[in-house]
Design a protein around this motif. Structure first.
Motif, mmCIF file in Angstrom:
data_model
loop_
_atom_site.group_PDB
_atom_site.id
_atom_site.type_symbol
_atom_site.label_atom_id
_atom_site.label_comp_id
_atom_site.label_asym_id
_atom_site.label_seq_id
_atom_site.Cartn_x
_atom_site.Cartn_y
_atom_site.Cartn_z
ATOM 1 N N ARG A 370 41.017 50.066 37.117
ATOM 2 C CA ARG A 370 41.884 49.668 36.013
ATOM 3 C C ARG A 370 42.581 50.868 35.388
ATOM 4 N NH1 ARG A 370 40.344 45.545 31.004
ATOM 5 N NH2 ARG A 370 42.484 45.387 30.195
ATOM 6 N N GLY A 492 42.417 46.089 41.938
ATOM 7 C CA GLY A 492 42.821 46.870 40.773
ATOM 8 C C GLY A 492 44.325 46.923 40.568
ATOM 9 N N THR A 493 44.780 47.982 39.965
ATOM 10 C CA THR A 493 46.191 48.125 39.607
ATOM 11 C C THR A 493 47.116 48.239 40.814
ATOM 12 O OG1 THR A 493 45.898 50.520 39.413
ATOM 13 C CG2 THR A 493 45.701 49.211 37.387
#
Length: 559
Positions: A370, A492-493
């Motif tokens: 994150r 995640g991102t």
């Protein structure tokens, strides 16, 4: 990276004057403007006077030049230059010494004759103009045409409108300190080819212009070619410091090129060119982790090779290196609980996460995926000022200025810092500087398990020695880094950009805040199979949305 504090980053007619065949009306006088009194520091109405020690203080104009003044100044400068009156042209600038030297060399060293200068339509104080002339050298001649521009400014000392002097006024490819020279080139031309033997040209691959210039400078004398007669930009010390190579502007007689083979993939290079053309201020590099071969390099802006020579804060992509440091020092472990508070204060600075999010009871892997800033900043108290510098140098081969890729490159910089700046460096801000080549190498090191210096030309071509790292990460550290990057690519991102590319993949996003820039620079570094790539979009926003799609598309093609 959101809300964290930035740590870094009136008129009497005259006879028309003829300039290059174009009639320009020179208007005398600039009308009534705003004046300021030097020395008194106070404003005064027109006609008022100020006294200093009983003497009248001359009034000096401080307003911007009017359009009329800009046209008149440009006409005066261009007319004198065209007529070969160097002193007159130089006197119309704000740096007569530098202008005299370069304009003298324009005839003496560059051998440009019969110059015709034609001014175009001015835009405010900027005046474009075209140049036509002939370059003559030892019985060989060739026409020279190009466009340039000048800007008129107000001299703060005497209030006169003058040309703002820079070498680029004479030719747009010149930087201050450079000069133009015509002669038998000391460096023979080269024919650069890709890994499949196809010729690499600027017409086909626009991004490669600075690369091809660099290849010629490095290998021209070694590749067996014969020099021709050329007009060249010969770089000065300041340009050399910026890794700029000499540049051929006009070829009067052809030389015989030698051949230099590169590692570039024709397929990936073509795709990289297409990708950066879609996004302004984007750059990307693709390489092979197992060997270090550079397979593609492309920049949306073709004048400067940001991909190899850029020096930009890498933002959260730096967390790959920081994570390896924390894992080795037992300050973090992929699957162990790790702090990610909303904020963390260190060295007098209060650092934030994007939108001040926090993760309660989450693992280090969750914080990495994150991109939690405070998960890294919070470990600063347990690190030495030089910890990150040593990690970057000893494990990732960065920041030692010893890469030899075949053309000029910047090898990254991770300086030793203290207090808040040291903490900021852990998340790729502070004084840390990287480019896509550096960050592609970081992803490659994680994938390969050890550092392989990137290269564009095989070292066997010139028997040069490639840079090495002094130590290798433990298998446990490498395994955890791959786990962190894999999870970021999957959940995640980086997940949106990397969708469908798994399972043998990993990625990290980054956003680097820059002072006086509304949007951050967006970064993305990733690997898939035996390919690694990194990209940046300056002032683009979050890396996953900007650089991510560029990088992922190339990994998808290569896979």
């Amino acid at each position: 990276m959101g809300k964290r504090r930035r740590v870094e980053e009136g008129h009497r007619k005259r006879r028309p004057a003829v300039v290059g065949g174009m009639i320009a009306v020179v208007v005398g006088g600039a009308g009534i403007g705003v004046y300021a009194l030097y020395g008194g520091g106070a404003a005064a109405d027109e006609g008022s006077a100020a006294a200093a020690n009983g003497k009248q203080v001359p009034r000096v104009r401080a307003d911007a030049p009017s359009a009329t003044e800009a046209k008149a100044t440009a006409t005066r400068f261009l007319t004198a230059w065209q007529q070969g009156k160097v002193s007159g042209a130089a006197a119309a600038t704000d740096d007569s010494a530098a202008a005299t030297a370069l304009l003298t060399g324009y005839t003496k060293d560059a051998h440009v004759t019969g110059v015709t200068l034609t001014a175009g339509k001015a835009s405010g104080t900027k005046v474009p103009f075209s140049v036509k002339g002939t370059v003559k050298y030892k019985g060989v001649s060739k026409a020279l045409t190009y466009d340039s521009a000048l800007t008129v400014v107000r001299n703060p000392t005497n209030g006169k409108a003058q040309v703002d002097w820079h070498a680029s006024v004479v030719h747009p490819d010149l930087q201050d300190g450079d000069k133009l020279v015509t002669g038998e080139s000391g460096t023979p031309p080269v024919k650069a080819v890709d890994s499949a033997g196809g010729e690499l040209t600027v017409a086909k691959y626009p991004s490669l212009e600075p690369v091809l210039d660099g290849l010629r400078e490095k290998y021209g004398k070694k590749a067996g070619g014969k020099a021709g007669v050329e007009l060249q930009v010969v770089r000065g010390k300041a340009s050399k410091a910026k890794k700029a190579s000499d540049k051929t502007l006009l070829e009067l007689s052809k030389g015989t090129p030698g051949t230099v083979k590169t590692t570039l993939s024709p397929t990936l290079q073509a795709a990289a060119e297409q990708q950066v053309a879609k996004t302004a201020r984007s750059s990307v590099v693709v390489m092979r982790p197992s060997t270090g071969e550079i397979l593609a390099v492309a920049n949306a802006s073709h004048g400067f090779n940001t991909a190899f020579n850029g020096s930009l804060a890498p933002g959260s992509t730096m967390k790959v290196i920081t994570s390896s440091l924390l894992i080795e020092k037992d300050l973090a472990s992929a699957d162990k609980v790790h702090p990610c508070p909303k904020t963390f204060t260190y060295g007098g600075w209060k650092f934030h996460n994007d939108d001040d999010f926090q993760i309660t009871g989450g693992t280090f892997k969750a914080s990495f995926a994150r991109s939690c800033n405070t998960a890294f900043i919070s470990q600063a108290p347990d690190l030495d000022n030089d910890s990150l510098t040593k990690q970057a140098q000893q494990v990732f081969g960065l920041s030692m200025n010893n890469w030899a890729i075949g053309v000029p490159s910047f090898d990254g910089s991770v300086p030793v810092q203290s207090a808040a700046q040291m903490a900021a460096s852990l998340i790729g801000q502070g004084g840390v500087r990287m480019n896509p080549l550096n960050m592609a190498s970081v992803a490659s090191t994680v994938k390969a398990g050890t550092f392989h210096q990137p290269y564009l030309v095989a070292p066997s071509v010139d028997d040069r020695t490639l840079a090495t790292a002094s130590r290798t990460m433990s298998s446990s550290t490498v395994s955890q880094l791959r786990e962190l990057m894999n999870y970021t690519a999957a959940a995640g991102t980086a997940a949106e950009a990397m969708s469908g590319l798994g399972p043998d993949y990993g990625a990290k996003t980054g956003s680097a805040e820059v002072d006086n820039q509304d949007k951050p620079n967006g970064w993305f570094t990733a690997y898939r199979g035996d390919l690694a790539a990194a990209g940046v979009v300056q002032a683009g926003g979050h890396g996953g949305d900007t650089a991510g799609p560029i990088v992922a598309s190339l990994l998808r093609l290569g896979g």
